[in-house]
Scaffold this active site. Structure first.
Site, PDB file in Angstrom:
ATOM      1  N   HIS A  45       0.805  -1.230   0.000  1.00 45.96           N
ATOM      2  CA  HIS A  45       0.000   0.000   0.000  1.00 45.96           C
ATOM      3  C   HIS A  45       0.828   1.266   0.000  1.00 45.96           C
ATOM      4  O   HIS A  45       0.288   2.351   0.131  1.00 45.96           O
ATOM      5  CB  HIS A  45      -0.934  -0.005   1.212  1.00 45.96           C
ATOM      6  CG  HIS A  45      -1.707  -1.263   1.331  1.00 45.96           C
ATOM      7  ND1 HIS A  45      -2.644  -1.629   0.392  1.00 45.96           N
ATOM      8  CD2 HIS A  45      -1.643  -2.289   2.212  1.00 45.96           C
ATOM      9  CE1 HIS A  45      -3.129  -2.813   0.712  1.00 45.96           C
ATOM     10  NE2 HIS A  45      -2.538  -3.243   1.808  1.00 45.96           N
ATOM     11  N   HIS A 217      -1.991   5.132   9.315  1.00 44.95           N
ATOM     12  CA  HIS A 217      -1.711   6.427   8.701  1.00 44.95           C
ATOM     13  C   HIS A 217      -2.657   6.576   7.512  1.00 44.95           C
ATOM     14  O   HIS A 217      -2.892   5.623   6.776  1.00 44.95           O
ATOM     15  CB  HIS A 217      -0.231   6.419   8.295  1.00 44.95           C
ATOM     16  CG  HIS A 217       0.134   7.283   7.149  1.00 44.95           C
ATOM     17  ND1 HIS A 217      -0.046   8.629   7.162  1.00 44.95           N
ATOM     18  CD2 HIS A 217       0.708   6.985   5.954  1.00 44.95           C
ATOM     19  CE1 HIS A 217       0.407   9.124   6.015  1.00 44.95           C
ATOM     20  NE2 HIS A 217       0.863   8.152   5.277  1.00 44.95           N
ATOM     21  N   TYR A 242       1.449  15.066   2.647  1.00 53.48           N
ATOM     22  CA  TYR A 242       2.281  14.912   1.461  1.00 53.48           C
ATOM     23  C   TYR A 242       1.402  14.499   0.287  1.00 53.48           C
ATOM     24  O   TYR A 242       0.284  13.989   0.483  1.00 53.48           O
ATOM     25  CB  TYR A 242       3.427  13.916   1.702  1.00 53.48           C
ATOM     26  CG  TYR A 242       2.998  12.492   1.960  1.00 53.48           C
ATOM     27  CD1 TYR A 242       2.672  11.645   0.899  1.00 53.48           C
ATOM     28  CD2 TYR A 242       2.909  11.996   3.254  1.00 53.48           C
ATOM     29  CE1 TYR A 242       2.272  10.337   1.136  1.00 53.48           C
ATOM     30  CE2 TYR A 242       2.513  10.687   3.503  1.00 53.48           C
ATOM     31  CZ  TYR A 242       2.190   9.870   2.436  1.00 53.48           C
ATOM     32  OH  TYR A 242       1.779   8.579   2.661  1.00 53.48           O
ATOM     33  N   ASP A 517      35.081   4.012  21.614  1.00 52.58           N
ATOM     34  CA  ASP A 517      36.156   4.832  22.151  1.00 52.58           C
ATOM     35  C   ASP A 517      36.120   4.567  23.655  1.00 52.58           C
ATOM     36  O   ASP A 517      35.125   4.842  24.295  1.00 52.58           O
ATOM     37  CB  ASP A 517      35.810   6.286  21.825  1.00 52.58           C
ATOM     38  CG  ASP A 517      36.825   7.252  22.358  1.00 52.58           C
ATOM     39  OD1 ASP A 517      37.950   6.829  22.664  1.00 52.58           O
ATOM     40  OD2 ASP A 517      36.483   8.446  22.475  1.00 52.58           O
ATOM     41  N   GLU A 614      38.237  11.042  37.744  1.00 53.99           N
ATOM     42  CA  GLU A 614      36.907  10.481  37.657  1.00 53.99           C
ATOM     43  C   GLU A 614      36.817   9.547  38.856  1.00 53.99           C
ATOM     44  O   GLU A 614      37.731   8.737  39.088  1.00 53.99           O
ATOM     45  CB  GLU A 614      36.769   9.699  36.344  1.00 53.99           C
ATOM     46  CG  GLU A 614      35.393   9.845  35.721  1.00 53.99           C
ATOM     47  CD  GLU A 614      35.270   9.097  34.392  1.00 53.99           C
ATOM     48  OE1 GLU A 614      35.613   9.692  33.358  1.00 53.99           O
ATOM     49  OE2 GLU A 614      34.844   7.928  34.425  1.00 53.99           O
TER      50      GLU A 614
HETATM   51  P1  FAD Z   1       6.099  -5.271   4.656  1.00 55.78           P
HETATM   52  O1  FAD Z   1       5.828  -4.818   3.294  1.00 55.78           O
HETATM   53  O2  FAD Z   1       5.007  -5.144   5.642  1.00 55.78           O
HETATM   54  O3  FAD Z   1       6.594  -6.746   4.548  1.00 55.78           O
HETATM   55  C1  FAD Z   1       6.640  -7.599   5.662  1.00 55.78           C
HETATM   56  C2  FAD Z   1       6.213  -8.928   5.181  1.00 55.78           C
HETATM   57  O4  FAD Z   1       6.391  -9.887   6.196  1.00 55.78           O
HETATM   58  C3  FAD Z   1       4.760  -8.953   4.794  1.00 55.78           C
HETATM   59  O5  FAD Z   1       4.678  -9.313   3.439  1.00 55.78           O
HETATM   60  C4  FAD Z   1       4.153  -9.988   5.708  1.00 55.78           C
HETATM   61  O6  FAD Z   1       3.153 -10.733   5.084  1.00 55.78           O
HETATM   62  C5  FAD Z   1       5.355 -10.821   6.072  1.00 55.78           C
HETATM   63  N1  FAD Z   1       5.236 -11.504   7.357  1.00 55.78           N
HETATM   64  C6  FAD Z   1       4.977 -10.975   8.561  1.00 55.78           C
HETATM   65  N2  FAD Z   1       4.963 -11.915   9.499  1.00 55.78           N
HETATM   66  C7  FAD Z   1       5.242 -13.076   8.888  1.00 55.78           C
HETATM   67  C8  FAD Z   1       5.355 -14.414   9.337  1.00 55.78           C
HETATM   68  N3  FAD Z   1       5.195 -14.740  10.610  1.00 55.78           N
HETATM   69  N4  FAD Z   1       5.646 -15.376   8.438  1.00 55.78           N
HETATM   70  C9  FAD Z   1       5.818 -15.075   7.126  1.00 55.78           C
HETATM   71  N5  FAD Z   1       5.700 -13.813   6.656  1.00 55.78           N
HETATM   72  C10 FAD Z   1       5.414 -12.822   7.528  1.00 55.78           C
HETATM   73  N6  FAD Z   1       7.429   4.415   2.929  1.00 55.78           N
HETATM   74  C11 FAD Z   1       8.162   5.246   2.188  1.00 55.78           C
HETATM   75  O7  FAD Z   1       9.367   5.113   2.145  1.00 55.78           O
HETATM   76  N7  FAD Z   1       7.590   6.263   1.486  1.00 55.78           N
HETATM   77  C12 FAD Z   1       6.255   6.452   1.509  1.00 55.78           C
HETATM   78  O8  FAD Z   1       5.757   7.359   0.868  1.00 55.78           O
HETATM   79  C13 FAD Z   1       5.453   5.616   2.296  1.00 55.78           C
HETATM   80  N8  FAD Z   1       4.129   5.821   2.410  1.00 55.78           N
HETATM   81  C14 FAD Z   1       3.369   4.908   3.084  1.00 55.78           C
HETATM   82  C15 FAD Z   1       1.988   5.082   3.080  1.00 55.78           C
HETATM   83  C16 FAD Z   1       1.184   4.127   3.676  1.00 55.78           C
HETATM   84  C17 FAD Z   1      -0.275   4.327   3.661  1.00 55.78           C
HETATM   85  C18 FAD Z   1       1.781   3.008   4.304  1.00 55.78           C
HETATM   86  C19 FAD Z   1       0.944   1.949   4.927  1.00 55.78           C
HETATM   87  C20 FAD Z   1       3.144   2.878   4.346  1.00 55.78           C
HETATM   88  C21 FAD Z   1       3.953   3.827   3.742  1.00 55.78           C
HETATM   89  N9  FAD Z   1       5.334   3.725   3.744  1.00 55.78           N
HETATM   90  C22 FAD Z   1       6.089   4.573   3.004  1.00 55.78           C
HETATM   91  C23 FAD Z   1       6.016   2.703   4.541  1.00 55.78           C
HETATM   92  C24 FAD Z   1       6.412   1.514   3.703  1.00 55.78           C
HETATM   93  O9  FAD Z   1       5.285   0.948   3.160  1.00 55.78           O
HETATM   94  C25 FAD Z   1       7.120   0.514   4.575  1.00 55.78           C
HETATM   95  O10 FAD Z   1       8.130   1.141   5.279  1.00 55.78           O
HETATM   96  C26 FAD Z   1       7.732  -0.618   3.774  1.00 55.78           C
HETATM   97  O11 FAD Z   1       6.837  -1.095   2.841  1.00 55.78           O
HETATM   98  C27 FAD Z   1       8.164  -1.706   4.718  1.00 55.78           C
HETATM   99  O12 FAD Z   1       8.567  -2.825   3.973  1.00 55.78           O
HETATM  100  P2  FAD Z   1       8.773  -4.216   4.693  1.00 55.78           P
HETATM  101  O13 FAD Z   1       9.217  -5.160   3.659  1.00 55.78           O
HETATM  102  O14 FAD Z   1       9.621  -4.013   5.880  1.00 55.78           O
HETATM  103  O15 FAD Z   1       7.357  -4.561   5.301  1.00 55.78           O
END
Ligand code: FAD
Length: 770
Positions: A45, A217, A242, A517, A614
């Site tokens: 998303h 959000h 934004y 350090d 110290e």
């Molecule tokens: P995710 O995409 O959440 O991936 C994690 C994955 O782990 C998921 O696919 C999930 O299914 C999987 N998972 C979790 N638990 C398990 C489990 N137990 N076993 C197997 N799989 C599992 N970031 C930006 O940099 N710029 C932006 O403009 C921005 N706008 C955003 C707007 C919105 C509305 C949202 C929701 C987010 C936004 N972000 C933005 C943030 C960004 O989406 C995230 O920081 C980024 O996608 C994180 O990636 P990820 O791979 O860490 O997490």
């Protein structure tokens, strides 16, 4: 290479699989609970805005690499970004951000309203007072970037498996051995959690703290609003908004609503667990503010809207690194899409080479004190991170949670009118209101006067002239017991010296970077007291400690003062059985004994370049230690002094602060921590003396030579013994020559500075040796 399992096929897990396989580690399995590659995580998303300029050099560099890498993969549109100001304070902040861009190599320019409107024709230019334009910022299609990297990783041998929820992380004897889903097991040497905001669920499986809070959000797509795909991304920080174009529509993200922490148990059970129902009431204000900035929105309406879930941490930085308590478990979470490739590269280097190529201490999973891992602390600070996401934050603004760690001297300090700052959870006196201000204080600019007082001058001068008492409790104290060979193998200096010797040296990583350090005091044949900089030093020592060596963090159970100034010896001598004469207790020596009734460890060293000690004791004796010294100090003009004075005195002496002046990516020779001999490095940590205009930089500002950015300020303070502001900066060696003229960018001003021979004060170190 080893067998690696990555939990999570979001943009971070996919980027990591790409980076690892690119380094020849091809036995990589990526498991995701959702379908590939629209898994239902945050990535599914994310509108994908990439803003590269940040006060943190590290975060800026992570974003820069991400933009460059994704551009190379056809997954980045460099449409540019525009951040607009509607207040004078914000316009000043944009100039400060321009400076960070200059420091970190991200070119930008501050534009007037007309130029902003030319770039972004939808803007009502009468609403704004200017903007910061970053041409290389832009948009990344998050799912496509994930998929593209996954495809490349797959071509090198990685496999990606969807619909596999990891339910257990398997381990034996403190090491991971694999993971299990409901009906399969996957053996692994290394497991990396890239589970995004599901981090707390992985923490519950492993017992490894992953301090993040999932929060919702708001994101809205409008009906057609006259936008077009080449439009820059836009930030309106004064309203926490934004914008980006989706064809002729706009996407609007808002942080101007009550923080909405999310409980993982309450997520929707469908294919989009990170997409929560929209809350229109909390968006109304934001829509009005959007339409005010972009009048075309008056003819449009929100068409598609949701509350999306993402991660927030206590300090706003990602969580990267190997768990301290479960070897082989790595974490890469709370990473913005904009930092995804940079973070993945750094973690891959760390896993494969034993260290990341860039400094990651701000992002290190193990940077927190135990109290900072409490759910209460994580929640309160993460919520503040959300609220402040676009605020103008001063580097010394205190966090919302206070009095987490207080030294035993705290009640006495409060009686003396201490004004406290916060450092790693500690309350730390900045200055004491009962000390008189100087008669004619130097004028000083408003920004650097925040969390600062002219009283610092009184305290600094009293330290140089008489004697002052500093609270050194927030420094980390670590007791190591075991053969000296252990420490000899970790530090650059020779610590195999007779008991009673103190050595100031650096801990080096395998590539020779400065990991810490430290002062190492040998108290007995096998007994060492180490002074360090925080949990990362403890972690580093523990990681390397062989059986038979004990590493104990005694910071919380002990306390310490610095008693420094020309009168320190006269003050101390009558209170102790230890011979504190110049011959009896030499510089860089340690003794155990008593001050009054208080059992102490005394180290003859000085953070401020004056005669003194110290003095450490157990926390239970702390008040008594303070009172004993205070009482005896009356006749010597003893005053209590705070961190503002300390920082000034330290820079007059050229003492480097780890994490600010020097980090893991720096070489100890270039940093001036070890004698350089005949090395000819590319860059040096250099001392600058500024023209005394009343402006005092705080760190991060760009340094220019001949109009070009050539380096950045690491620390700065006014030096009263010098009569001018002092700054340290990393500069190319050709410029690091005494007498060279440079300029420091400070807001919209240029401050003249001259490279100086250091240290500026008492260059032969005669005063502390007296
Ligand atoms: P995710 O995409 O959440 O991936 C994690 C994955 O782990 C998921 O696919 C999930 O299914 C999987 N998972 C979790 N638990 C398990 C489990 N137990 N076993 C197997 N799989 C599992 N970031 C930006 O940099 N710029 C932006 O403009 C921005 N706008 C955003 C707007 C919105 C509305 C949202 C929701 C987010 C936004 N972000 C933005 C943030 C960004 O989406 C995230 O920081 C980024 O996608 C994180 O990636 P990820 O791979 O860490 O997490």
């Amino acid at each position: 290479g080893p067998t690696v399992v990555i939990i999570g096929a979001g943009i971070v897990g996919c980027a990591l699989a790409d980076e690892l396989t690119g380094r020849g580690w091809t036995d990589v399995t990526v498991l995701d609970r959702g379908p590939l590659f629209v898994t239902g995580g945050s990535t599914s998303h994310a509108p994908g805005l990439v803003f590269q300029i940040h006060p943190s050099r590290t975060l800026s560099r992570l974003a820069r690499y991400t933009a460059e890498k994704y551009a190379g993969l056809g997954c980045f549109s460099p449409v540019g970004s525009l951040e607009v100001a509607t207040t004078p304070a914000r316009l000043a902040e944009l100039h400060r951000r321009f400076g960070f861009g200059q420091s970190w190599g991200v070119p930008s320019s501050v534009l007037d309203p007309a130029a902003c409107a030319t770039l972004y024709p939808l803007l009502d230019k009468s609403v704004i007072s200017g903007g910061l334009y970053v041409p290389s910022d832009g948009l990344l299609p998050a799912v496509r970037a994930a998929e593209t990297q996954a495809a490349r990783a797959t071509s090198r041998g990685a496999r990606f498996l969807g619909d596999r929820a990891v339910t257990r992380v398997l381990s034996r004897a403190g090491r991971v051995t694999g993971v299990a889903t409901a009906d399969e097991e996957f053996r692994a040497d290394l497991v990396v959690s890239c589970a995004g905001f599901w981090g707390p669920a992985i923490a519950a499986m492993t017992g490894v703290p992953i301090p993040l809070l999932p929060m919702a959000h708001q994101y809205v797509r409008t009906t057609p609003a006259g936008a077009s795909d080449g439009l820059p991304i836009l930030c309106h920080p004064d309203r926490d908004l934004y914008f980006r174009a989706h064809g002729d529509r706009l996407g609007i993200g808002s942080y101007r609503h009550e923080p909405m922490p999310v409980d993982l148990a309450d997520l929707p059970g469908d294919d989009h667990p990170s997409k929560l129902p929209f809350t229109p009431d909390t968006f109304r204000q934001s829509w009005a503010a959007s339409a005010e900035l972009i009048p075309a929105l008056r003819g449009a309406t929100p068409e598609e809207a949701f509350n999306g879930v993402l991660s927030f941490t206590p300090d706003g930085f990602p969580l990267l690194g190997e768990a301290a308590s479960l070897r082989g478990l790595w974490v890469a979470e709370a990473v913005r899409a904009a930092h995804s490739a940079g973070a993945a590269k750094a973690v891959a280097e760390w896993m494969a080479d034993g260290r990341p190529a860039i400094d990651l201490h701000e992002c290190d999973l193990n940077r927190f004190d135990a109290a900072q891992l409490s759910p209460d602390y994580v929640r309160r600070r993460a919520v503040r991170t959300f609220v402040e996401i676009h605020d103008i934050v001063h580097p010394a603004d205190p966090p919302p949670v206070r009095n987490v760690r207080v030294s035993p001297f705290h009640p006495r300090q409060a009686e003396l009118g201490a004004v406290f700052g916060e450092a790693a959870g500690w309350e730390r006196p900045l200055w004491y209101a009962t000390n008189p201000p100087p008669e004619s204080p130097r004028p000083r600019d408003e920004w650097s006067s925040r969390h600062w007082s002219p009283i610092a001058e009184t305290e600094a001068r009293a330290t140089r002239r008489r004697v002052a008492l500093y609270d050194m409790t927030p420094l980390t104290r670590i007791d190591v017991t075991g053969p000296v060979a252990f420490l000899s193998g970790l530090v650059a200096g020779d610590v195999d010296r007779p008991a009673g010797t103190v050595v100031h040296t650096v801990m080096l990583d395998p590539a020779g970077g400065v990991r810490g350090d430290v002062t190492v005091a040998r108290l007995g044949e096998d007994r060492f007291r180490i002074g360090g900089n925080g949990p990362l030093d403890v972690d580093w020592l523990r990681r390397h400690a062989p059986p038979g060596v004990s590493v104990r963090d005694v910071t919380g159970g002990t306390c310490g003062v610095g008693l420094w100034g020309p009168a320190a010896r006269e003050l101390l001598a009558p209170l102790t059985e230890v011979d504190v004469s110049a011959e009896g207790f030499r510089w860089f020596r340690a003794r155990e004994g008593h001050v009054g009734t208080v059992p102490v460890v005394m180290l003859r060293l000085s953070g401020v370049g004056e005669l003194g000690w110290e003095i450490h004791t157990e926390a239970q004796y702390g008040l008594r230690l303070w009172d004993t010294l205070w009482e005896a100090g009356r006749e010597h003009g003893l005053i209590a002094a705070g961190h503002a004075a300390f920082d000034s005195l330290r820079l007059e002496k050229g003492h480097r602060a780890w994490g600010r002046d020097v980090t893991g990516e720096d070489d100890p020779y270039q940093a001036g921590l070890l004698p350089a001999g005949d090395r000819a490095p590319e860059r040096w940590l250099t001392c600058l003396v500024l023209a005394d205009t009343g402006d005092v930089p705080l760190g991060g500002e760009p340094v220019y030579a001949g109009g070009f950015p050539v380096g950045h300020v690491t620390s700065a303070a006014y030096g009263w013994s010098v009569g001018a502001p002092i700054a340290y900066a990393w500069l190319p060696s050709a410029l690091a020559v005494p007498g060279t003229q440079v300029e420091i960018g400070y807001f919209d001003r240029l401050l003249l500075a001259t490279v100086a021979t250091e240290p500026l004060f008492d260059p032969r170190h005669q005063r502390p040796r007296r």
